[in-house]
Design an enzyme around this catalytic site. Structure first.
Site, PDB file in Angstrom:
ATOM      1  N   SER A  42      53.402  58.625  43.436  1.00  0.00           N
ATOM      2  CA  SER A  42      52.038  58.879  43.916  1.00  0.00           C
ATOM      3  C   SER A  42      51.048  58.992  42.762  1.00  0.00           C
ATOM      4  O   SER A  42      51.225  59.795  41.848  1.00  0.00           O
ATOM      5  CB  SER A  42      52.001  60.177  44.737  1.00  0.00           C
ATOM      6  OG  SER A  42      52.759  60.053  45.910  1.00  0.00           O
ATOM      7  N   HIS A  75      50.485  54.643  47.579  1.00  0.00           N
ATOM      8  CA  HIS A  75      51.611  53.749  47.323  1.00  0.00           C
ATOM      9  C   HIS A  75      51.223  52.349  47.804  1.00  0.00           C
ATOM     10  O   HIS A  75      51.184  52.086  48.998  1.00  0.00           O
ATOM     11  CB  HIS A  75      52.857  54.234  48.071  1.00  0.00           C
ATOM     12  CG  HIS A  75      53.466  55.465  47.480  1.00  0.00           C
ATOM     13  ND1 HIS A  75      54.722  55.470  46.915  1.00  0.00           N
ATOM     14  CD2 HIS A  75      52.997  56.726  47.353  1.00  0.00           C
ATOM     15  CE1 HIS A  75      55.004  56.681  46.486  1.00  0.00           C
ATOM     16  NE2 HIS A  75      53.968  57.456  46.733  1.00  0.00           N
ATOM     17  N   HIS A  99      60.222  56.569  51.659  1.00  0.00           N
ATOM     18  CA  HIS A  99      60.656  57.969  51.663  1.00  0.00           C
ATOM     19  C   HIS A  99      61.475  58.277  52.911  1.00  0.00           C
ATOM     20  O   HIS A  99      61.233  57.712  53.978  1.00  0.00           O
ATOM     21  CB  HIS A  99      59.448  58.921  51.635  1.00  0.00           C
ATOM     22  CG  HIS A  99      58.570  58.763  50.435  1.00  0.00           C
ATOM     23  ND1 HIS A  99      57.615  57.776  50.360  1.00  0.00           N
ATOM     24  CD2 HIS A  99      58.482  59.478  49.283  1.00  0.00           C
ATOM     25  CE1 HIS A  99      56.974  57.880  49.193  1.00  0.00           C
ATOM     26  NE2 HIS A  99      57.484  58.896  48.524  1.00  0.00           N
ATOM     27  N   TYR A 101      61.241  60.933  54.629  1.00  0.00           N
ATOM     28  CA  TYR A 101      60.391  61.571  55.638  1.00  0.00           C
ATOM     29  C   TYR A 101      59.594  60.577  56.471  1.00  0.00           C
ATOM     30  O   TYR A 101      59.055  60.929  57.524  1.00  0.00           O
ATOM     31  CB  TYR A 101      59.454  62.609  55.003  1.00  0.00           C
ATOM     32  CG  TYR A 101      58.438  62.068  54.028  1.00  0.00           C
ATOM     33  CD1 TYR A 101      57.332  61.332  54.446  1.00  0.00           C
ATOM     34  CD2 TYR A 101      58.558  62.340  52.671  1.00  0.00           C
ATOM     35  CE1 TYR A 101      56.402  60.860  53.546  1.00  0.00           C
ATOM     36  CE2 TYR A 101      57.632  61.870  51.761  1.00  0.00           C
ATOM     37  CZ  TYR A 101      56.554  61.132  52.199  1.00  0.00           C
ATOM     38  OH  TYR A 101      55.627  60.665  51.303  1.00  0.00           O
ATOM     39  N   GLU A 102      59.508  59.326  56.011  1.00  0.00           N
ATOM     40  CA  GLU A 102      58.806  58.304  56.796  1.00  0.00           C
ATOM     41  C   GLU A 102      59.632  57.816  57.981  1.00  0.00           C
ATOM     42  O   GLU A 102      59.140  57.058  58.814  1.00  0.00           O
ATOM     43  CB  GLU A 102      58.450  57.120  55.908  1.00  0.00           C
ATOM     44  CG  GLU A 102      57.437  57.446  54.819  1.00  0.00           C
ATOM     45  CD  GLU A 102      57.179  56.261  53.913  1.00  0.00           C
ATOM     46  OE1 GLU A 102      56.337  55.406  54.277  1.00  0.00           O
ATOM     47  OE2 GLU A 102      57.818  56.173  52.851  1.00  0.00           O
ATOM     48  N   ALA A 129      55.243  62.444  41.602  1.00  0.00           N
ATOM     49  CA  ALA A 129      54.335  63.587  41.571  1.00  0.00           C
ATOM     50  C   ALA A 129      55.078  64.764  42.171  1.00  0.00           C
ATOM     51  O   ALA A 129      55.767  64.616  43.186  1.00  0.00           O
ATOM     52  CB  ALA A 129      53.081  63.286  42.378  1.00  0.00           C
ATOM     53  N   MET A 235      59.663  65.140  47.048  1.00  0.00           N
ATOM     54  CA  MET A 235      60.248  64.536  48.250  1.00  0.00           C
ATOM     55  C   MET A 235      60.806  63.134  47.986  1.00  0.00           C
ATOM     56  O   MET A 235      60.874  62.310  48.900  1.00  0.00           O
ATOM     57  CB  MET A 235      59.179  64.464  49.353  1.00  0.00           C
ATOM     58  CG  MET A 235      58.483  65.772  49.639  1.00  0.00           C
ATOM     59  SD  MET A 235      57.064  65.538  50.751  1.00  0.00           S
ATOM     60  CE  MET A 235      56.219  67.118  50.556  1.00  0.00           C
ATOM     61  N   SER A 236      61.203  62.858  46.757  1.00  0.00           N
ATOM     62  CA  SER A 236      61.693  61.515  46.434  1.00  0.00           C
ATOM     63  C   SER A 236      62.652  61.586  45.256  1.00  0.00           C
ATOM     64  O   SER A 236      63.203  62.635  44.936  1.00  0.00           O
ATOM     65  CB  SER A 236      60.502  60.595  46.093  1.00  0.00           C
ATOM     66  OG  SER A 236      59.876  61.022  44.893  1.00  0.00           O
ATOM     67  N   ASN A 259      50.449  70.115  41.213  1.00  0.00           N
ATOM     68  CA  ASN A 259      49.979  71.394  41.753  1.00  0.00           C
ATOM     69  C   ASN A 259      50.998  72.464  41.387  1.00  0.00           C
ATOM     70  O   ASN A 259      52.161  72.159  41.100  1.00  0.00           O
ATOM     71  CB  ASN A 259      49.811  71.334  43.283  1.00  0.00           C
ATOM     72  CG  ASN A 259      51.130  71.106  43.996  1.00  0.00           C
ATOM     73  OD1 ASN A 259      51.631  69.971  44.065  1.00  0.00           O
ATOM     74  ND2 ASN A 259      51.712  72.169  44.528  1.00  0.00           N
ATOM     75  N   HIS A 293      47.598  66.396  49.450  1.00  0.00           N
ATOM     76  CA  HIS A 293      47.951  65.084  48.914  1.00  0.00           C
ATOM     77  C   HIS A 293      46.820  64.531  48.043  1.00  0.00           C
ATOM     78  O   HIS A 293      47.083  63.824  47.059  1.00  0.00           O
ATOM     79  CB  HIS A 293      48.259  64.113  50.060  1.00  0.00           C
ATOM     80  CG  HIS A 293      48.870  62.828  49.590  1.00  0.00           C
ATOM     81  ND1 HIS A 293      50.054  62.777  48.889  1.00  0.00           N
ATOM     82  CD2 HIS A 293      48.443  61.538  49.684  1.00  0.00           C
ATOM     83  CE1 HIS A 293      50.346  61.517  48.596  1.00  0.00           C
ATOM     84  NE2 HIS A 293      49.383  60.752  49.057  1.00  0.00           N
TER      85      HIS A 293
END
Length: 321
Positions: A42, A75, A99, A101-102, A129, A235-236, A259, A293
């Site tokens: 990201s 992306h 991902h 989660y997709e 990220a 998450m990746s 963050n 995000h």
């Protein structure tokens, strides 16, 4: 054709070979065996702009057989090939990733990594990220990963679950050396060579905790992850790392801290100060440190130049040796 259900799909080797052959047919001879692949996370898609424009080849994921499409903002969804640096090293860049989660299976999430192996890639550089769990990490810092916590994998959501694909690797691959020590050593040398150690942004080493997402972590989850030894969370990346090592690829991975995770416990409803707050004051109080995000993308743009310079220097040093 997009494959989303591995249980009904042909063997991943067969599909990856079909895809690799298609991609190779679109490339000039000088790019047909890219030695290094770079996964752009990201906000880090600008790495694709570091390749020579004269020989650059860009293939949209939507045009590549069997390739999953990324639906995440930031992306782009392009497989980019070109030469980087004065030595003109041939590289492949994945600008965007699939991902879990997709809604993709782990087989699909890691499909591009297997394609890279069949294209002749020997080293993969994975970027992402991530949220900073380590309290010493600041937004904009870069973390060179030296280990990971695969929480979905621990409970059975693992990219190597199912019949082993012998063409790629052994049934039980070790991961104690997943993050190549020589590449990490080169990273720290490159950071100093570029003079990046003289600025505010810092380079760390640390442990990445992989969670499935798509929600950002709760306060309690952040504290749990820190207790478990995590420095950053995202998450990746980990599924790609696992499959890369299963396939015998050398791995270098970076997290950009976009963050800082909120580690302190949330306010209690029976706290006297909270009881007397207005609705607006409550919202302001709770929003402190909340991840978004957009924040991820903004931090990525700020750090992009340093990340690009670092990767180019590492590639240059690799080519010289």
């Amino acid at each position: 054709m997009e494959v989303t259900d591995s249980s009904a799909a042909p063997n991943a080797y067969v599909r990856a070979a079909e895809t690799a052959n298609y991609v190779r047919s679109k490339l000039p001879e000088s790019l047909q065996i890219p030695k290094v692949a770079i996964v752009c996370g990201s906000g880090l898609g600008g790495l694709a702009e570091t390749v020579e424009p004269e020989t650059k080849v860009q293939l949209a994921y939507s045009t590549i057989p069997n390739f999953p499409r990324s639906t995440v903002q930031g992306h782009a969804g392009n497989f980019v090939f070109g030469h980087i640096g004065p030595q003109r090293m041939p590289v492949a860049l994945l600008v965007g990733r699939a991902h879990f989660y997709e809604g993709h299976s782990m087989d699909v999430v890691t499909f591009a990594t297997r394609v890279c192996k069949l294209l002749g890639v020997e080293t993969i550089i994975v970027t992402n990220a991530a949220g900073g769990i380590n309290e010493n990490f600041e937004v904009g810092d870069i973390v060179c990963l030296n280990d990971h916590l695969n929480l979905p994998g621990i409970v059975g959501i693992h990219p190597l679950r199912g019949p082993n694909i012998e063409e790629f690797g052994v049934r039980f691959p070790p991961l104690s050396d997943a993050y190549d020590l020589d590449l990490r050593r080169r990273t720290h040398k490159a950071w100093k060579k570029l003079g990046l150690n003289q600025q505010k942004r810092r380079l760390h080493e640390g442990v990445y905790a992989f969670l499935s997402g798509p929600t950002y972590e709760t306060r309690a989850e952040c504290r749990m992850l820190r207790t478990l030894g995590a420095d950053v969370v995202g998450m990746s990346t980990v599924p790609e790392i696992v499959v890369a090592r299963h396939s015998g690829l050398r791995v270098l991975a970076f997290s950009l801290v976009t963050n800082k995770a909120v580690l302190e416990a949330g306010p209690r409803g029976d706290d006297e100060i909270i009881q007397n707050m207005t609705a607006m004051e409550l919202e302001q109080h709770l929003s402190a440190g909340k991840a978004s995000h957009q924040e991820v993308l903004d931090a990525g743009r700020e750090a992009a130049k340093d990340m690009q310079a670092l990767v180019k220097q590492i590639l240059s040093d690799l080519h010289e040796n």
